[in-house]
Scaffold this motif. Structure first.
Motif, PDB file in Angstrom:
ATOM      1  N   THR A   1       0.673  -1.047   0.001  1.00  0.00           N
ATOM      2  CA  THR A   1      -0.053  -0.099   0.035  1.00  0.00           C
ATOM      3  C   THR A   1       0.849   1.286   0.007  1.00  0.00           C
ATOM      4  OG1 THR A   1      -0.015  -0.166   2.527  1.00  0.00           O
ATOM      5  CG2 THR A   1      -2.090  -0.899   1.205  1.00  0.00           C
ATOM      6  N   MET A   2       0.678   2.136  -1.046  1.00  0.00           N
ATOM      7  CA  MET A   2       1.130   3.383  -1.131  1.00  0.00           C
ATOM      8  C   MET A   2       0.078   4.476  -0.926  1.00  0.00           C
ATOM      9  SD  MET A   2       3.892   3.074  -4.258  1.00  0.00           S
ATOM     10  CE  MET A   2       4.978   4.444  -3.575  1.00  0.00           C
ATOM     11  N   LEU A   3      -0.305   4.530   0.320  1.00  0.00           N
ATOM     12  CA  LEU A   3      -1.583   5.252   0.790  1.00  0.00           C
ATOM     13  C   LEU A   3      -1.232   6.111   1.815  1.00  0.00           C
ATOM     14  CD1 LEU A   3      -4.407   2.499   0.569  1.00  0.00           C
ATOM     15  CD2 LEU A   3      -4.021   4.557  -1.239  1.00  0.00           C
ATOM     16  N   ASN A   4      -1.874   6.966   2.216  1.00  0.00           N
ATOM     17  CA  ASN A   4      -1.639   7.840   3.338  1.00  0.00           C
ATOM     18  C   ASN A   4      -2.693   7.382   4.397  1.00  0.00           C
ATOM     19  OD1 ASN A   4       0.339   9.157   2.259  1.00  0.00           O
ATOM     20  ND2 ASN A   4      -0.937  10.944   1.248  1.00  0.00           N
ATOM     21  N   ALA A   5      -3.672   8.474   4.746  1.00  0.00           N
ATOM     22  CA  ALA A   5      -4.694   8.258   5.697  1.00  0.00           C
ATOM     23  C   ALA A   5      -5.551   6.841   5.417  1.00  0.00           C
ATOM     24  CB  ALA A   5      -5.476   9.428   6.155  1.00  0.00           C
ATOM     25  N   GLY A   6      -5.754   6.608   4.250  1.00  0.00           N
ATOM     26  CA  GLY A   6      -6.606   5.613   3.921  1.00  0.00           C
ATOM     27  C   GLY A   6      -6.052   4.226   4.103  1.00  0.00           C
TER      28      GLY A   6
ATOM     29  N   ARG B   1      -1.376 -10.295   4.330  1.00  0.00           N
ATOM     30  CA  ARG B   1      -0.377  -9.636   4.840  1.00  0.00           C
ATOM     31  C   ARG B   1      -0.228  -8.116   3.989  1.00  0.00           C
ATOM     32  NH1 ARG B   1       2.829 -12.797   8.262  1.00  0.00           N
ATOM     33  NH2 ARG B   1       3.717 -10.799   9.106  1.00  0.00           N
ATOM     34  N   GLN B   2       0.251  -7.198   4.785  1.00  0.00           N
ATOM     35  CA  GLN B   2       0.347  -5.872   4.117  1.00  0.00           C
ATOM     36  C   GLN B   2       1.825  -5.610   4.025  1.00  0.00           C
ATOM     37  OE1 GLN B   2      -1.457  -1.445   4.291  1.00  0.00           O
ATOM     38  NE2 GLN B   2      -2.173  -2.975   5.835  1.00  0.00           N
ATOM     39  N   ILE B   3       2.226  -4.722   2.963  1.00  0.00           N
ATOM     40  CA  ILE B   3       3.718  -4.098   2.941  1.00  0.00           C
ATOM     41  C   ILE B   3       3.222  -2.607   3.208  1.00  0.00           C
ATOM     42  CG2 ILE B   3       5.752  -3.684   1.697  1.00  0.00           C
ATOM     43  CD1 ILE B   3       5.408  -6.563   0.598  1.00  0.00           C
ATOM     44  N   GLY B   4       3.717  -2.001   3.947  1.00  0.00           N
ATOM     45  CA  GLY B   4       3.573  -0.585   4.033  1.00  0.00           C
ATOM     46  C   GLY B   4       4.719   0.432   3.455  1.00  0.00           C
ATOM     47  N   ASN B   5       4.592   1.500   3.611  1.00  0.00           N
ATOM     48  CA  ASN B   5       5.703   2.319   2.852  1.00  0.00           C
ATOM     49  C   ASN B   5       5.775   3.725   3.660  1.00  0.00           C
ATOM     50  OD1 ASN B   5       3.327   4.037   1.910  1.00  0.00           O
ATOM     51  ND2 ASN B   5       4.520   4.768   0.406  1.00  0.00           N
TER      52      ASN B   5
ATOM     53  N   SER C   1       7.734  -3.051   5.551  1.00  0.00           N
ATOM     54  CA  SER C   1       7.566  -1.931   5.227  1.00  0.00           C
ATOM     55  C   SER C   1       8.504  -1.351   4.147  1.00  0.00           C
ATOM     56  CB  SER C   1       7.416  -0.933   6.625  1.00  0.00           C
ATOM     57  OG  SER C   1       6.752   0.290   6.137  1.00  0.00           O
ATOM     58  N   ALA C   2       8.215  -0.889   3.274  1.00  0.00           N
ATOM     59  CA  ALA C   2       9.230  -0.339   2.251  1.00  0.00           C
ATOM     60  C   ALA C   2       9.418   1.058   2.744  1.00  0.00           C
ATOM     61  CB  ALA C   2       8.691  -0.202   0.815  1.00  0.00           C
ATOM     62  N   ILE C   3      10.609   1.232   3.440  1.00  0.00           N
ATOM     63  CA  ILE C   3      10.729   2.563   4.181  1.00  0.00           C
ATOM     64  C   ILE C   3      11.196   3.710   3.052  1.00  0.00           C
ATOM     65  CG2 ILE C   3      12.050   3.835   5.913  1.00  0.00           C
ATOM     66  CD1 ILE C   3      11.630   1.344   7.613  1.00  0.00           C
ATOM     67  N   ALA C   4      10.906   4.816   3.155  1.00  0.00           N
ATOM     68  CA  ALA C   4      11.606   5.922   2.175  1.00  0.00           C
ATOM     69  C   ALA C   4      11.333   7.292   3.063  1.00  0.00           C
ATOM     70  CB  ALA C   4      10.961   5.942   1.016  1.00  0.00           C
ATOM     71  N   ASP C   5      12.152   7.638   3.704  1.00  0.00           N
ATOM     72  CA  ASP C   5      12.091   8.625   4.751  1.00  0.00           C
ATOM     73  C   ASP C   5      12.176   9.731   3.974  1.00  0.00           C
ATOM     74  OD1 ASP C   5      11.850  10.229   7.029  1.00  0.00           O
ATOM     75  OD2 ASP C   5      13.631   9.371   7.952  1.00  0.00           O
ATOM     76  N   VAL C   6      10.861  10.361   3.574  1.00  0.00           N
ATOM     77  CA  VAL C   6      10.780  11.596   2.899  1.00  0.00           C
ATOM     78  C   VAL C   6      10.992  12.591   3.682  1.00  0.00           C
ATOM     79  CG1 VAL C   6       9.542  10.574   1.021  1.00  0.00           C
ATOM     80  CG2 VAL C   6       8.250  11.476   2.954  1.00  0.00           C
TER      81      VAL C   6
END
Length: 347
Positions: A229-234, A248-252, A267-272
């Protein structure tokens, strides 16, 4: 002690200027093509965050980068948030910030590319930066944390942990960083398991939980047992669908595994937040990279990496680590374009 000056706000926006502590010492003056550095707390930054700063995702990360700059660099900051990602409204907010006597305007997110380029041209005396952006000019630059690199790792993990051979991807608005992330995720999955089937959807909304739950449920019904999921509050809508089904879910963006390791396999971390902070730091120091796009990738492990749940098998972990090394060394090229099928919106 800090003080907050509140500006008039409509029901859809919030505007604040936060001042650094008075009586702070000056930073060294460093000359560069962008002009000399300004002493703290005289340097003023206006930031546009076109979403909710408490979305537990992309916008909140940008906000944290702005707050870090305010406290560590001792700059004055003003922000406008909760603006719909529509060009005219983004331009209006950017114009307001540019006209408020700031030294730098930072627009958080690639949805600001066109709007920021047009507004920057009207304010040649103000510097502009777009995080996760791809625009540049005489007074405009971009900072791009390469979230597609961690998305590629997420695809590798999803393919290797899927039991059904079907995985999902969900996002909201079609901005370039999101499109690149989708392409990379699919490519990583196919590299790890060529026969994997990927269901991919852009719903048009980053924050609608009812919508995201409906799409996630439809993907799960179609066989997906891991969804990126590449979502925000959703994102919570997807979490509910996964919890109910056992998928299962993979976050970002942030480490969602630390939040809920039972649902989030990775979780695909990308610290923007780093893009926001670095843009302000560079401009304040007189090193504003006008006309450039600054890339921050997986070689900076603090910025880009894949977090994995404790139950991820050791061979999968080793494959992910080897892939990360390959990307950092330039041996693996991460695709950023996707031309495959899309998962239809459920009724």
């Amino acid at each position: 002690m800090t003080s907050i000056i509140k500006f008039p706000a409509s029901t859809s926006t919030r505007r604040r200027f936060v001042l650094g502590a008075a009586g702070l010492g000056a930073l060294p003056v460093i000359t560069a093509c962008a002009g000399p550095a300004k002493a703290a707390p005289d340097f003023k930054v206006g930031a546009l965050l076109a979403g909710r700063i408490n979305d537990r995702g992309f916008m909140e990360a940008g906000w944290s980068g702005l707050e870090r700059a305010r406290t560590e660099l001792r700059v004055q900051t003003r922000h406008i948030d909760n603006i719909p990602p529509k060009k005219e409204q983004l331009m209006a907010a950017l114009t307001e910030l540019a006209g408020s006597e700031v030294d730098l305007v930072v627009a958080h997110g690639g949805q600001n590319n066109e709007a920021c380029a047009e507004v920057a041209a009207k304010f040649p005396g103000v510097r502009f930066a777009v995080t996760q952006g791809a625009v540049q000019s005489a007074n405009l630059c971009s900072y791009d944390v390469l979230q597609e690199e961690s998305a590629y790792l997420g695809g590798v993990l999803a393919a290797l942990t899927s039991r059904t051979g079907v995985i999902g991807h969900m996002s909201g608005i079609r901005v370039r960083p999101g499109l690149k992330g989708r392409a990379a995720y699919v490519a990583g999955a196919k590299a790890a398991r060529p026969d994997i089937r990927v269901l991919t959807n852009f719903s048009g909304n980053q924050d609608d939980n009812a919508l995201s739950q409906r799409i996630a449920s439809a993907q799960i019904a179609a066989g997906a047992d891991v969804i990126f999921t590449m979502l925000n509050a959703g994102r919570d809508g997807v979490t509910q669908a996964c919890r109910a089904s056992g998928a299962r879910q993979i976050g970002n963006v942030i480490d969602w595994v630390a939040v809920d390791p039972k649902v989030f396999v990775a979780s695909a971390i990308a610290d923007v937040s780093i893009g926001m902070y670095e843009a302000i730091k560079d401009a304040q120091a007189g090193h504003f990279p006008a006309g450039q796009v600054q890339h921050i990738g997986i070689a900076n492990e603090r910025a880009v990496r894949l977090s994995m749940a404790p139950d991820v098998p050791a061979p999968v972990r080793e494959r992910v680590a080897a892939t990360a090394r390959g990307i950092a060394a330039g041996q693996i090229k991460v695709p950023v374009d996707y031309n495959g099928p899309e998962f239809a919106m459920p009724a």
